[in-house]
Motif scaffolding. Structure first.
Motif, PDB file in Angstrom:
ATOM      1  N   ASP A   1       0.866  -1.171   0.000  1.00 43.36           N
ATOM      2  CA  ASP A   1       0.000   0.000   0.000  1.00 43.36           C
ATOM      3  C   ASP A   1       0.905   1.224   0.000  1.00 43.36           C
ATOM      4  OD1 ASP A   1       0.930   0.236   2.595  1.00 43.36           O
ATOM      5  OD2 ASP A   1      -0.967  -0.329   3.543  1.00 43.36           O
ATOM      6  N   GLN A   2       0.408   2.358   0.501  1.00 44.86           N
ATOM      7  CA  GLN A   2       1.190   3.587   0.439  1.00 44.86           C
ATOM      8  C   GLN A   2       2.422   3.542   1.328  1.00 44.86           C
ATOM      9  OE1 GLN A   2      -1.544   6.759   1.283  1.00 44.86           O
ATOM     10  NE2 GLN A   2      -2.231   6.886  -0.828  1.00 44.86           N
ATOM     11  N   ARG A   3       2.458   2.620   2.288  1.00 51.55           N
ATOM     12  CA  ARG A   3       3.598   2.610   3.210  1.00 51.55           C
ATOM     13  C   ARG A   3       4.303   1.270   3.292  1.00 51.55           C
ATOM     14  NH1 ARG A   3       4.198   5.335   9.140  1.00 51.55           N
ATOM     15  NH2 ARG A   3       6.115   4.263   9.767  1.00 51.55           N
ATOM     16  N   ARG A   4       3.550   0.173   3.380  1.00 52.33           N
ATOM     17  CA  ARG A   4       4.173  -1.114   3.663  1.00 52.33           C
ATOM     18  C   ARG A   4       4.038  -2.090   2.488  1.00 52.33           C
ATOM     19  NH1 ARG A   4       2.068   0.436   8.665  1.00 52.33           N
ATOM     20  NH2 ARG A   4       3.626   0.474  10.337  1.00 52.33           N
ATOM     21  N   CYS A   5       5.002  -2.973   2.432  1.00 53.58           N
ATOM     22  CA  CYS A   5       4.978  -4.067   1.464  1.00 53.58           C
ATOM     23  C   CYS A   5       5.085  -5.375   2.242  1.00 53.58           C
ATOM     24  CB  CYS A   5       6.152  -3.936   0.495  1.00 53.58           C
ATOM     25  SG  CYS A   5       6.278  -5.264  -0.718  1.00 53.58           S
ATOM     26  N   VAL A   6       4.210  -6.320   1.935  1.00 49.55           N
ATOM     27  CA  VAL A   6       4.210  -7.623   2.595  1.00 49.55           C
ATOM     28  C   VAL A   6       4.388  -8.693   1.531  1.00 49.55           C
ATOM     29  CG1 VAL A   6       2.927  -9.229   4.051  1.00 49.55           C
ATOM     30  CG2 VAL A   6       2.675  -6.772   4.406  1.00 49.55           C
ATOM     31  N   ALA A   7       5.334  -9.584   1.763  1.00 49.96           N
ATOM     32  CA  ALA A   7       5.592 -10.672   0.822  1.00 49.96           C
ATOM     33  C   ALA A   7       5.539 -12.004   1.550  1.00 49.96           C
ATOM     34  CB  ALA A   7       6.955 -10.495   0.159  1.00 49.96           C
ATOM     35  N   ALA A   8       4.855 -12.969   0.949  1.00 49.84           N
ATOM     36  CA  ALA A   8       4.857 -14.346   1.455  1.00 49.84           C
ATOM     37  C   ALA A   8       5.964 -15.092   0.722  1.00 49.84           C
ATOM     38  CB  ALA A   8       3.503 -15.005   1.208  1.00 49.84           C
ATOM     39  N   VAL A   9       6.982 -15.515   1.464  1.00 51.68           N
ATOM     40  CA  VAL A   9       8.166 -16.116   0.846  1.00 51.68           C
ATOM     41  C   VAL A   9       8.508 -17.425   1.554  1.00 51.68           C
ATOM     42  CG1 VAL A   9       9.029 -13.822   0.258  1.00 51.68           C
ATOM     43  CG2 VAL A   9       9.846 -14.947   2.351  1.00 51.68           C
ATOM     44  N   ASN A  10       9.332 -18.191   0.876  1.00 50.44           N
ATOM     45  CA  ASN A  10       9.816 -19.445   1.450  1.00 50.44           C
ATOM     46  C   ASN A  10      11.331 -19.390   1.528  1.00 50.44           C
ATOM     47  OD1 ASN A  10      10.908 -22.362   1.139  1.00 50.44           O
ATOM     48  ND2 ASN A  10       8.788 -22.653   1.765  1.00 50.44           N
ATOM     49  N   ARG A  11      11.850 -19.721   2.716  1.00 49.09           N
ATOM     50  CA  ARG A  11      13.287 -19.850   2.906  1.00 49.09           C
ATOM     51  C   ARG A  11      13.567 -21.221   3.497  1.00 49.09           C
ATOM     52  NH1 ARG A  11      15.881 -14.665   3.032  1.00 49.09           N
ATOM     53  NH2 ARG A  11      14.438 -12.923   3.327  1.00 49.09           N
ATOM     54  N   ASN A  12      14.250 -22.049   2.733  1.00 49.53           N
ATOM     55  CA  ASN A  12      14.642 -23.382   3.219  1.00 49.53           C
ATOM     56  C   ASN A  12      13.452 -24.160   3.773  1.00 49.53           C
ATOM     57  OD1 ASN A  12      17.389 -22.791   2.620  1.00 49.53           O
ATOM     58  ND2 ASN A  12      17.534 -21.649   4.550  1.00 49.53           N
ATOM     59  N   ASP A  13      12.373 -24.186   2.958  1.00 54.51           N
ATOM     60  CA  ASP A  13      11.161 -24.959   3.273  1.00 54.51           C
ATOM     61  C   ASP A  13      10.369 -24.411   4.451  1.00 54.51           C
ATOM     62  OD1 ASP A  13      11.623 -26.755   1.179  1.00 54.51           O
ATOM     63  OD2 ASP A  13      12.921 -27.994   2.427  1.00 54.51           O
ATOM     64  N   VAL A  14      10.640 -23.194   4.863  1.00 49.49           N
ATOM     65  CA  VAL A  14       9.844 -22.538   5.902  1.00 49.49           C
ATOM     66  C   VAL A  14       9.253 -21.266   5.296  1.00 49.49           C
ATOM     67  CG1 VAL A  14       9.833 -21.471   8.188  1.00 49.49           C
ATOM     68  CG2 VAL A  14      11.323 -23.436   7.726  1.00 49.49           C
ATOM     69  N   THR A  15       7.938 -21.063   5.471  1.00 45.61           N
ATOM     70  CA  THR A  15       7.257 -19.901   4.904  1.00 45.61           C
ATOM     71  C   THR A  15       7.231 -18.751   5.898  1.00 45.61           C
ATOM     72  OG1 THR A  15       5.866 -21.261   3.472  1.00 45.61           O
ATOM     73  CG2 THR A  15       5.078 -19.047   3.955  1.00 45.61           C
ATOM     74  N   TYR A  16       7.548 -17.561   5.403  1.00 48.56           N
ATOM     75  CA  TYR A  16       7.560 -16.354   6.220  1.00 48.56           C
ATOM     76  C   TYR A  16       6.727 -15.282   5.539  1.00 48.56           C
ATOM     77  CZ  TYR A  16      11.850 -18.369   8.249  1.00 48.56           C
ATOM     78  OH  TYR A  16      12.770 -19.179   8.848  1.00 48.56           O
ATOM     79  N   PHE A  17       6.231 -14.349   6.350  1.00 51.70           N
ATOM     80  CA  PHE A  17       5.687 -13.102   5.838  1.00 51.70           C
ATOM     81  C   PHE A  17       6.711 -12.015   6.124  1.00 51.70           C
ATOM     82  CE2 PHE A  17       1.788 -15.551   6.460  1.00 51.70           C
ATOM     83  CZ  PHE A  17       1.151 -15.317   5.257  1.00 51.70           C
ATOM     84  N   GLU A  18       7.316 -11.506   5.074  1.00 53.91           N
ATOM     85  CA  GLU A  18       8.306 -10.440   5.224  1.00 53.91           C
ATOM     86  C   GLU A  18       7.589  -9.100   5.099  1.00 53.91           C
ATOM     87  OE1 GLU A  18      11.517 -10.805   5.748  1.00 53.91           O
ATOM     88  OE2 GLU A  18      12.048 -12.847   5.138  1.00 53.91           O
ATOM     89  N   VAL A  19       7.727  -8.239   6.089  1.00 59.30           N
ATOM     90  CA  VAL A  19       7.067  -6.938   6.107  1.00 59.30           C
ATOM     91  C   VAL A  19       8.128  -5.854   5.984  1.00 59.30           C
ATOM     92  CG1 VAL A  19       5.562  -5.369   7.375  1.00 59.30           C
ATOM     93  CG2 VAL A  19       5.232  -7.853   7.557  1.00 59.30           C
ATOM     94  N   MET A  20       7.973  -5.003   4.972  1.00 63.05           N
ATOM     95  CA  MET A  20       8.908  -3.899   4.755  1.00 63.05           C
ATOM     96  C   MET A  20       8.166  -2.584   4.933  1.00 63.05           C
ATOM     97  SD  MET A  20      10.573  -5.732   1.454  1.00 63.05           S
ATOM     98  CE  MET A  20       9.114  -6.781   1.407  1.00 63.05           C
ATOM     99  N   ASP A  21       8.724  -1.715   5.732  1.00 59.29           N
ATOM    100  CA  ASP A  21       8.138  -0.397   5.994  1.00 59.29           C
ATOM    101  C   ASP A  21       8.984   0.644   5.283  1.00 59.29           C
ATOM    102  OD1 ASP A  21       7.137   1.982   6.930  1.00 59.29           O
ATOM    103  OD2 ASP A  21       6.914   1.291   9.002  1.00 59.29           O
ATOM    104  N   PHE A  22       8.448   1.214   4.217  1.00 57.45           N
ATOM    105  CA  PHE A  22       9.201   2.181   3.435  1.00 57.45           C
ATOM    106  C   PHE A  22       9.055   3.592   3.987  1.00 57.45           C
ATOM    107  CE2 PHE A  22       8.917  -1.437   0.748  1.00 57.45           C
ATOM    108  CZ  PHE A  22      10.079  -1.427   0.002  1.00 57.45           C
ATOM    109  N   GLY A  23       8.280   3.725   5.045  1.00 57.71           N
ATOM    110  CA  GLY A  23       8.141   5.047   5.641  1.00 57.71           C
ATOM    111  C   GLY A  23       9.006   5.220   6.861  1.00 57.71           C
ATOM    112  N   ALA A  24       9.717   4.160   7.233  1.00 57.16           N
ATOM    113  CA  ALA A  24      10.527   4.220   8.454  1.00 57.16           C
ATOM    114  C   ALA A  24      11.742   5.124   8.268  1.00 57.16           C
ATOM    115  CB  ALA A  24      10.968   2.825   8.841  1.00 57.16           C
TER     116      ALA A  24
END
Length: 307
Positions: free
Chosen positions: A284-307
């Motif tokens: 959205d206008q501030r945050r980006c959320v990605a559902a990713v897999n690292r070594n067979d484990v799924t994570y939600f990576e949250v990036m705050d571009f307004g920080a």
């Protein structure tokens, strides 16, 4: 004796009893339905049977069966302002239809294979394919924007205007005149980028010749054909997800999540790397959320571009 499936009318009645929100089933496709989009009472479906169907949700009637794709239809987006349907197929084509008349208005040719994802924002269409590329298209039903090639301020996901100098990423990344002009703007006084510009100009001429051959050999009328404004090529595998807002694209594939500038067609940076896979991304206008897999484990990576 083997059990027989219930008649269709009985199946619908049973569904209605089990689900009070059920109204009707839309039946007609000859294979799996992969994509569905709607606006008001208009429902549009795309199927592995290679057809796109337009339905009246109020009556359940199939208004149009749109034929033209030569393989499975994977994705559909709608433009209500033009009563337009954009459909992407395994045949590598994006077709533009009028949902009121059923006519095919345009054919967007560029991808080499499956077009799996489409998104339309602010008059700009972006497509993603199994050929590892993203393609940026001018809206084929709108007049050309005379300012489309001008350099504009790039805003980050927080919406703040930031200075940036996106780097060209190789001769195969961008092959249109719009992109060449953008790179020339950044290349002034830089010998390495000027050499890259010369390489891109040679590739542009080769691309123009290829497009002329494609259009000349196509069975479709040439006036229906359109080619992309930019081709974005940095991923090394099929694009699995992306989002764009008219100024930037965030895309996921192979082991990375990447950021692109829609207006120049240039790669900006990797947002995430060293991933096993990327499943989905939303911002959205501030945050980006990605559902990713690292070594067979799924994570939600949250990036705050307004920080």
């Amino acid at each position: 004796p083997p059990l027989q499936p219930p008649p269709a009318d009985d199946a619908r009645a049973q569904a209605a009893r089990l689900n009070p929100f059920f109204e009707r089933a839309l039946a007609g496709h000859g294979d799996s339905v992969r994509a569905v989009a709607g606006h008001g009472n208009v429902v549009v479906s795309g199927s592995y049977d290679g057809t796109v169907r337009v339905w009246d949700a109020a009556s359940g009637e199939c208004v149009h069966q749109l034929e033209g794709h030569t393989s499975k239809v994977y994705t559909i987006v709608l433009d209500p302002d033009h009563q337009a349907i954009f459909s992407g197929s395994m045949d590598g084509m994006i077709r533009v239809w009028n949902w009121a008349t059923g006519a095919c208005l345009r054919i967007l040719r560029g991808h080499l294979t499956l077009v799996g994802l489409l998104a339309l924002r602010h008059g700009t269409l972006v497509s993603a394919g199994a050929d590892t590329t993203l393609r940026v298209w001018d809206h084929p039903l709108r007049p050309a924007d005379p300012h489309a090639t001008q350099q504009r301020a790039f805003s980050n996901i927080a919406g703040d205007t930031v200075a940036h100098a996106p780097q060209p990423v190789g001769a195969a990344n961008v092959i249109t005149n719009h992109a060449l002009a953008a790179i020339a703007h950044h290349a002034a006084g830089n010998l390495q980028q000027l050499q890259l510009l010369q390489q891109l100009q040679l590739q542009q001429r080769a691309n123009d010749q290829l497009q002329q051959q494609l259009v000349g050999s196509a069975q479709e009328p040439a006036d229906l054909m359109r080619t992309e404004r930019f081709m974005l090529r940095q991923h090394t595998n099929a694009i699995t997800c992306f989002q764009h807002d008219g100024t930037k694209i965030v895309s996921g594939a192979d082991s990375t999540l990447k950021l692109w500038d829609v207006r120049s067609g240039l790669f900006v940076r990797d947002l995430l790397s060293n991933l096993t896979s990327v499943w989905q991304v939303r911002f959205d206008q501030r945050r980006c959320v990605a559902a990713v897999n690292r070594n067979d484990v799924t994570y939600f990576e949250v990036m705050d571009f307004g920080a």
